[in-house]
Design an enzyme around this catalytic site. Structure first.
Site, PDB file in Angstrom:
ATOM      1  N   ASN A  98       3.743   4.466  -0.816  1.00 15.43           N
ATOM      2  CA  ASN A  98       3.791   4.292   0.641  1.00 15.43           C
ATOM      3  C   ASN A  98       3.239   2.937   1.104  1.00 15.43           C
ATOM      4  O   ASN A  98       2.768   2.801   2.220  1.00 15.43           O
ATOM      5  CB  ASN A  98       3.088   5.468   1.349  1.00 15.43           C
ATOM      6  N   LYS A 140      -0.245  -1.702  -1.957  1.00 17.26           N
ATOM      7  CA  LYS A 140      -0.150  -0.938  -3.209  1.00 17.26           C
ATOM      8  C   LYS A 140       0.892  -1.531  -4.171  1.00 17.26           C
ATOM      9  O   LYS A 140       1.722  -2.345  -3.765  1.00 17.26           O
ATOM     10  CB  LYS A 140       0.192   0.517  -2.864  1.00 17.26           C
ATOM     11  N   HIS A 152      -2.708   1.320   1.793  1.00 12.26           N
ATOM     12  CA  HIS A 152      -3.835   2.217   2.036  1.00 12.26           C
ATOM     13  C   HIS A 152      -4.704   1.572   3.108  1.00 12.26           C
ATOM     14  O   HIS A 152      -4.843   0.346   3.116  1.00 12.26           O
ATOM     15  CB  HIS A 152      -4.678   2.407   0.771  1.00 12.26           C
ATOM     16  N   GLU A 169     -15.650   1.834   0.848  1.00 11.43           N
ATOM     17  CA  GLU A 169     -14.488   1.264   0.138  1.00 11.43           C
ATOM     18  C   GLU A 169     -14.626  -0.249  -0.005  1.00 11.43           C
ATOM     19  O   GLU A 169     -14.317  -0.805  -1.061  1.00 11.43           O
ATOM     20  CB  GLU A 169     -13.204   1.621   0.888  1.00 11.43           C
ATOM     21  N   TYR A 200     -10.727   6.829  -4.784  1.00 10.92           N
ATOM     22  CA  TYR A 200     -10.055   8.053  -4.336  1.00 10.92           C
ATOM     23  C   TYR A 200     -10.901   9.311  -4.613  1.00 10.92           C
ATOM     24  O   TYR A 200     -10.341  10.412  -4.711  1.00 10.92           O
ATOM     25  CB  TYR A 200      -8.680   8.177  -4.988  1.00 10.92           C
TER      26      TYR A 200
HETATM   27  P1  CMP Z   1      -3.708   6.705   0.811  1.00 10.82           P
HETATM   28  O1  CMP Z   1      -3.883   6.303   2.249  1.00 10.82           O
HETATM   29  O2  CMP Z   1      -3.833   5.629  -0.203  1.00 10.82           O
HETATM   30  O3  CMP Z   1      -4.740   7.883   0.473  1.00 10.82           O
HETATM   31  C1  CMP Z   1      -4.472   8.863  -0.501  1.00 10.82           C
HETATM   32  C2  CMP Z   1      -3.080   8.770  -1.032  1.00 10.82           C
HETATM   33  O4  CMP Z   1      -2.626   9.923  -1.679  1.00 10.82           O
HETATM   34  C3  CMP Z   1      -2.113   8.614   0.123  1.00 10.82           C
HETATM   35  O5  CMP Z   1      -2.250   7.324   0.681  1.00 10.82           O
HETATM   36  C4  CMP Z   1      -0.787   8.918  -0.540  1.00 10.82           C
HETATM   37  O6  CMP Z   1      -0.216   7.790  -1.151  1.00 10.82           O
HETATM   38  C5  CMP Z   1      -1.211   9.902  -1.615  1.00 10.82           C
HETATM   39  N1  CMP Z   1      -0.746  11.248  -1.284  1.00 10.82           N
HETATM   40  C6  CMP Z   1      -1.063  11.984  -0.219  1.00 10.82           C
HETATM   41  N2  CMP Z   1      -0.438  13.188  -0.276  1.00 10.82           N
HETATM   42  C7  CMP Z   1       0.288  13.178  -1.406  1.00 10.82           C
HETATM   43  C8  CMP Z   1       1.152  14.127  -2.031  1.00 10.82           C
HETATM   44  N3  CMP Z   1       1.391  15.309  -1.481  1.00 10.82           N
HETATM   45  N4  CMP Z   1       1.736  13.759  -3.194  1.00 10.82           N
HETATM   46  C9  CMP Z   1       1.474  12.559  -3.756  1.00 10.82           C
HETATM   47  N5  CMP Z   1       0.668  11.629  -3.208  1.00 10.82           N
HETATM   48  C10 CMP Z   1       0.084  11.941  -2.049  1.00 10.82           C
END
Ligand code: CMP
Length: 139
Positions: free
Chosen positions: A113, A10, A116, A127, A50
């Site tokens: 984070n 990311k 993904h 995806e 998403y």
């Molecule tokens: P990802 O695996 O990319 O899939 C969905 C993403 O939403 C997840 O990683 C997080 O980065 C994001 N996400 C999940 N929960 C929250 C939250 N409570 N607030 C903000 N972002 C979130």
């Protein structure tokens, strides 16, 4: 069973020069890299990628964040790849991820984070097709 998973490095992680370190962890775990590209997602692609989170309160934030800078997209293949990659990444929230996982070591918070990964082989197929044509997959 041999599976494929889509992994994204990311924007927070590409900005901190962590793409190579993240790919290295996946390769060192025995996963086979079969497709790779760097791109900046646009709103349309982010919305499709998403789509399952469309009703979540954080959806707009998530889209704005994922299009905010370049990402590295890749396809990895291996025995039970989806679950193995999810284990290597750790919990979505880096603060809750186990020691030694990618998100624990490289993530900043639940949004930034670092990575993904697909959560099921079915979602992986969807995806992967958003990011790569058949010709771009060397598997
Ligand atoms: P990802 O695996 O990319 O899939 C969905 C993403 O939403 C997840 O990683 C997080 O980065 C994001 N996400 C999940 N929960 C929250 C939250 N409570 N607030 C903000 N972002 C979130």
């Amino acid at each position: 069973m041999t599976e494929r998973s889509l992994v994204l490095v990311k924007p927070d992680a590409t900005a901190r020069n962590l793409s190579g370190a993240i790919i290295a962890r996946l390769e060192q775990a025995g996963l086979k890299l079969i497709a790779l590209k760097m791109l900046q997602m646009d709103k349309a692609l982010a919305g499709r990628h998403y789509a399952i989170h469309k009703e979540k309160p954080f959806f707009n934030e998530l889209v704005d964040y994922i299009i905010s800078g370049p990402i590295v997209a890749m396809v990895l293949e291996g025995e039970g790849a989806v679950e193995r990659i999810r284990k290597l990444m750790g919990a979505t929230d880096p603060r809750k991820a186990e020691q030694g996982t990618i998100r624990r070591d490289f993530g900043m918070d639940i949004q930034r984070n670092a990575t993904h990964a697909s959560d099921s082989p079915e979602n992986a197929a969807k995806e992967i097709s958003l990011f790569f044509s058949k010709k771009e997959i060397c598997g």
